[in-house]
Design a protein around this motif. Structure first.
Motif, PDB file in Angstrom:
ATOM      1  N   ILE A 300       0.882  -1.168   0.000  1.00 25.72           N
ATOM      2  CA  ILE A 300       0.000   0.000   0.000  1.00 25.72           C
ATOM      3  C   ILE A 300       0.918   1.215   0.000  1.00 25.72           C
ATOM      4  O   ILE A 300       1.551   1.504   1.012  1.00 25.72           O
ATOM      5  CB  ILE A 300      -0.931  -0.029   1.226  1.00 25.72           C
ATOM      6  CG1 ILE A 300      -1.812  -1.275   1.118  1.00 25.72           C
ATOM      7  CG2 ILE A 300      -1.772   1.236   1.285  1.00 25.72           C
ATOM      8  CD1 ILE A 300      -2.669  -1.541   2.299  1.00 25.72           C
ATOM      9  N   LYS A 325      -0.513   5.575  -6.769  1.00 22.27           N
ATOM     10  CA  LYS A 325      -0.633   6.678  -5.812  1.00 22.27           C
ATOM     11  C   LYS A 325      -0.647   8.005  -6.553  1.00 22.27           C
ATOM     12  O   LYS A 325       0.215   8.260  -7.392  1.00 22.27           O
ATOM     13  CB  LYS A 325       0.560   6.615  -4.859  1.00 22.27           C
ATOM     14  CG  LYS A 325       0.512   7.691  -3.832  1.00 22.27           C
ATOM     15  CD  LYS A 325       1.690   7.602  -2.890  1.00 22.27           C
ATOM     16  CE  LYS A 325       1.860   8.945  -2.232  1.00 22.27           C
ATOM     17  NZ  LYS A 325       3.120   9.567  -2.376  1.00 22.27           N
ATOM     18  N   THR A 332      -1.706  10.637   4.334  1.00 20.15           N
ATOM     19  CA  THR A 332      -3.044  10.631   4.916  1.00 20.15           C
ATOM     20  C   THR A 332      -2.995  10.715   6.434  1.00 20.15           C
ATOM     21  O   THR A 332      -3.747  11.461   7.055  1.00 20.15           O
ATOM     22  CB  THR A 332      -3.763   9.310   4.553  1.00 20.15           C
ATOM     23  OG1 THR A 332      -3.560   9.081   3.174  1.00 20.15           O
ATOM     24  CG2 THR A 332      -5.228   9.390   4.853  1.00 20.15           C
ATOM     25  N   ARG A 341      -8.900  12.680   6.424  1.00 24.82           N
ATOM     26  CA  ARG A 341      -8.105  11.465   6.203  1.00 24.82           C
ATOM     27  C   ARG A 341      -8.903  10.437   5.416  1.00 24.82           C
ATOM     28  O   ARG A 341      -8.398   9.816   4.498  1.00 24.82           O
ATOM     29  CB  ARG A 341      -7.669  10.871   7.558  1.00 24.82           C
ATOM     30  CG  ARG A 341      -6.569  11.651   8.234  1.00 24.82           C
ATOM     31  CD  ARG A 341      -6.012  10.905   9.428  1.00 24.82           C
ATOM     32  NE  ARG A 341      -6.898  10.907  10.560  1.00 24.82           N
ATOM     33  CZ  ARG A 341      -6.811  11.726  11.607  1.00 24.82           C
ATOM     34  NH1 ARG A 341      -5.852  12.624  11.674  1.00 24.82           N
ATOM     35  NH2 ARG A 341      -7.662  11.651  12.606  1.00 24.82           N
ATOM     36  N   VAL A 345      -8.029   8.900   1.200  1.00 23.83           N
ATOM     37  CA  VAL A 345      -7.521   7.581   0.796  1.00 23.83           C
ATOM     38  C   VAL A 345      -7.924   7.276  -0.644  1.00 23.83           C
ATOM     39  O   VAL A 345      -7.090   6.874  -1.463  1.00 23.83           O
ATOM     40  CB  VAL A 345      -8.012   6.465   1.753  1.00 23.83           C
ATOM     41  CG1 VAL A 345      -7.582   5.096   1.259  1.00 23.83           C
ATOM     42  CG2 VAL A 345      -7.486   6.690   3.159  1.00 23.83           C
ATOM     43  N   ASP A 365       0.924  -3.208   4.646  1.00 22.14           N
ATOM     44  CA  ASP A 365       1.119  -1.813   5.037  1.00 22.14           C
ATOM     45  C   ASP A 365       2.153  -1.761   6.149  1.00 22.14           C
ATOM     46  O   ASP A 365       2.408  -2.765   6.812  1.00 22.14           O
ATOM     47  CB  ASP A 365      -0.200  -1.168   5.492  1.00 22.14           C
ATOM     48  CG  ASP A 365      -0.203   0.328   5.179  1.00 22.14           C
ATOM     49  OD1 ASP A 365       0.887   0.880   4.895  1.00 22.14           O
ATOM     50  OD2 ASP A 365      -1.280   0.957   5.219  1.00 22.14           O
ATOM     51  N   THR A 372      -8.072   3.676   8.895  1.00 20.14           N
ATOM     52  CA  THR A 372      -8.660   4.458   7.799  1.00 20.14           C
ATOM     53  C   THR A 372      -8.233   3.902   6.448  1.00 20.14           C
ATOM     54  O   THR A 372      -9.054   3.718   5.545  1.00 20.14           O
ATOM     55  CB  THR A 372      -8.154   5.927   7.869  1.00 20.14           C
ATOM     56  OG1 THR A 372      -8.039   6.314   9.214  1.00 20.14           O
ATOM     57  CG2 THR A 372      -9.048   6.864   7.095  1.00 20.14           C
ATOM     58  N   THR A 373      -6.943   3.639   6.320  1.00 21.87           N
ATOM     59  CA  THR A 373      -6.403   3.192   5.035  1.00 21.87           C
ATOM     60  C   THR A 373      -6.791   1.745   4.756  1.00 21.87           C
ATOM     61  O   THR A 373      -7.347   1.436   3.692  1.00 21.87           O
ATOM     62  CB  THR A 373      -4.860   3.317   5.041  1.00 21.87           C
ATOM     63  OG1 THR A 373      -4.524   4.633   5.462  1.00 21.87           O
ATOM     64  CG2 THR A 373      -4.275   3.033   3.678  1.00 21.87           C
ATOM     65  N   SER A 374      -6.531   0.863   5.713  1.00 19.70           N
ATOM     66  CA  SER A 374      -6.709  -0.569   5.462  1.00 19.70           C
ATOM     67  C   SER A 374      -8.157  -0.907   5.085  1.00 19.70           C
ATOM     68  O   SER A 374      -8.392  -1.657   4.123  1.00 19.70           O
ATOM     69  CB  SER A 374      -6.254  -1.383   6.665  1.00 19.70           C
ATOM     70  OG  SER A 374      -6.643  -0.770   7.855  1.00 19.70           O
ATOM     71  N   ILE A 377      -8.859   0.258   1.539  1.00 15.47           N
ATOM     72  CA  ILE A 377      -8.009  -0.364   0.534  1.00 15.47           C
ATOM     73  C   ILE A 377      -8.460  -1.816   0.281  1.00 15.47           C
ATOM     74  O   ILE A 377      -8.397  -2.326  -0.838  1.00 15.47           O
ATOM     75  CB  ILE A 377      -6.538  -0.257   1.002  1.00 15.47           C
ATOM     76  CG1 ILE A 377      -5.677   0.229  -0.127  1.00 15.47           C
ATOM     77  CG2 ILE A 377      -5.956  -1.526   1.474  1.00 15.47           C
ATOM     78  CD1 ILE A 377      -5.766   1.615  -0.444  1.00 15.47           C
TER      79      ILE A 377
END
Ligand SMILES: O=P(O)(O)OC[C@H]1O[C@H](OP(=O)(O)OP(=O)(O)O)[C@H](O)[C@@H]1O
Ligand SMILES: NC(=O)CC[C@H](N)C(=O)O
Ligand SMILES: [Mg+2]
Length: 503
Positions: A300, A325, A332, A341, A345, A365, A372-374, A377
């Motif tokens: 990621i 990206k 983020t 945030r 993403v 990651d 937030t990201t996981s 994603i």
């Protein structure tokens, strides 16, 4: 995690400070500032925004002089107001400007003490303004017309006795030079270097060696925990250990996430430590997930890229860049506010469908903080047609708040707080989840410099090296800085009339 730079040069330093801050932008995206000394006066430009937006040609022209400091900010105390952008300034004694990376854990007490003892007023809610006044107060106590290096080191020693927390600092004292110091545990990084010119040696200090590289300085060494370095305006360098019981306890999260891979911090190549993290996690996956049928390893972007590649090597699998990206969107995690945030993403990362369709993918990651990201994603991977989505984190579960300069003030906002791996896996929606062990993470970094016996690992184990963190302190921190109270602060901020008001 802010970024700081300071240069004592033989030529104007404005451009070198700007360039240094630009390569430290990943440490703070909210505000930037530079102060130089020109003809016995401080020149200041600071504002909210990225380095490239804060400094226009007219500001750069004003930032004259051969000595200066700079800062990029990621707030961990106070508010996001421009008034709290750094460097800060006090006019007495001599005229001092200061930039700080880190976070004080007793800022309120020190602030009260400064008023009681010296009638010093701190105008913002920034802990860095408190730190500046604490330093100024100690310098003032000396009462000399010109301070000798010993007096400056005595002042830093007193600051160490009075303030607690994480701090790497650069300061300018008019008529004297540049002072840089690091907290007695060496939580926040600080490195120094030099550059030879026809007029003599120039010195630079910075949060990360990458800033020295960018400006053509060669690294001399790290500033030691508790040590202070004083470089006079004409280029004399003095240094002294100013802490009574220094310990070498650098923040391990610098290696996991904050620092750039091309930096070396405390004699550890950040890149090499991330390669080691990948290898160790790869071995763990091999052992614990032997039964899983993974087709491909996908990082990621971008901090996890190096670890992911080495997980793939360990597993003998292909490494594919399955996410693109957007190069125009910043980091983020260091954005202010969960709303920002969350939105960023999807603006930042997009899946390449061919890499997912019909495959069992292992996403990697560097860390999972708020999730937030996981969460998003994984959703993207499924939308792109992945059959199974497994997830690996190169850092262990983050369960405890950070109090030394990373904006994780509230345990309740951390996805791993009060959850075991199985339930985190469920929340982020993965088919399997694996974390690096803390033991392996420490070993991954220590392998590069065994002289470091201990790291600041509080976000993983709740052990705070300053020994002053009580549950009561954490409750107050949570109340002051959790998402809701920060949103309220932001709403009220527009009504504040700031003392610092130049554009
Ligand atoms: O669990 P979370 O709360 O989402 O935080 C963790 C994520 O945030 C960081 O990425 P970021 O986008 O900040 O920077 P990067 O591009 O350097 O990876 C980090 O690398 C993780 O991807
Ligand atoms: N991340 C940091 O180093 C923050 C420095 C300081 N505590 C501020 O909020 O401005
Ligand atoms: Mg990331």
């Amino acid at each position: 995690m802010c970024g700081i730079v300071g240069i004592v040069g033989k030529y104007p330093v404005n451009q070198a400070l700007y360039d240094g801050l630009t390569v430290l932008q990943h440490r703070g995206q909210d505000a930037a500032g530079i102060v130089t000394v020109d003809q016995n006066r401080l020149r200041l430009r600071k504002a909210n925004g990225l380095v490239k937006d804060v400094f226009e040609a007219r500001h750069m022209q004003r930032l004259a002089g051969n000595i200066g400091i700079g800062h990029v900010r990621y707030p961990t105390a106070g508010s996001a107001s421009t008034a709290e952008a750094q460097p800060f300034y006090v006019n007495s004694p001599f005229g001092i400007a200061l930039a700080h990376n880190g976070n004080l854990t007793n800022a309120d007490e020190v602030k009260d003490q400064l008023f009681n003892d010296a009638r010093r007023h701190v105008n913002t809610s920034s802990d860095s303004e408190v730190l500046l006044n604490a330093f100024a107060h100690e310098l003032q106590c000396d009462n000399a017309l010109h301070l000798m290096p010993d007096a400056i080191f005595r002042a830093v020693a007193s600051v160490h006795r009075k303030v607690r927390g994480g701090y790497a600092v650069v300061a300018l004292i008019i008529g004297h030079g540049l002072v840089a110091f690091r907290d007695p545990n060496g939580i926040r990084p600080l490195v120094m270097g030099k550059r030879e010119t026809e007029l003599g040696t120039e010195y630079m200090v910075a949060s990360e060696s990458v800033a020295l590289d960018a400006d053509g300085f060669t690294v001399l060494r790290d500033v030691m925990p508790g040590e202070a370095v004083y470089i006079t305006e004409d280029g004399q360098l003095y240094s002294q250990q100013c802490a009574e019981n220094p310990t070498y306890t650098p923040c391990i999260f610098e290696y996991v996430y904050f620092a750039r891979p091309d930096s070396t911090i405390d004699n550890v190549s950040v890149y090499a430590s991330r390669v080691n993290m990948g290898k160790k996690l790869g071995q763990k996956i091999k052992k614990e997930w032997a039964h899983l049928d993974i087709d491909v390893v996908i990082p990621i972007p971008e901090t996890s890229n190096d670890a992911a590649l080495h997980i793939a090597h360990e597993l003998g699998l292909q490494y594919r860049q399955g996410y693109v990206k957007n190069r125009y969107i910043g980091r983020t995690f260091i954005m202010p506010g969960q709303g920002e945030r969350k939105k960023s993403v999807k603006r930042k990362l997009n899946a390449i469908k061919q890499e997912f369709r019909g495959k069992n993918v292992l996403l990697v990651d560097d860390s999972i903080v708020r999730g937030t990201t996981s969460g998003q994603i994984i959703e993207m991977a499924r939308e792109a047609g992945a059959s199974k989505v497994y997830f690996a984190s190169a850092a262990p579960e983050i369960r405890f708040p950070n109090v030394y300069g990373i904006d994780m003030p509230s345990a309740n906002e951390l996805i791993a707080h009060g959850h075991d791996v199985e339930s985190i896996c469920k929340i982020i929606g993965a088919d399997g989840l694996i974390f690096q062990s803390l033991e392996d993470l420490i070993a991954a970094v220590r392998e590069e410099n065994p002289a470091i016996k201990k790291f600041e690992t509080s976000v993983f184990d709740g052990v705070y090296v300053t020994n002053d963190i009580t549950q009561d302190y954490l409750n107050r921190l949570d109340a002051a800085r959790n998402e809701d109270s920060m949103a309220l602060k932001a709403a009220n901020m527009a009504a504040d009339l700031e003392l610092y008001n130049e554009s």
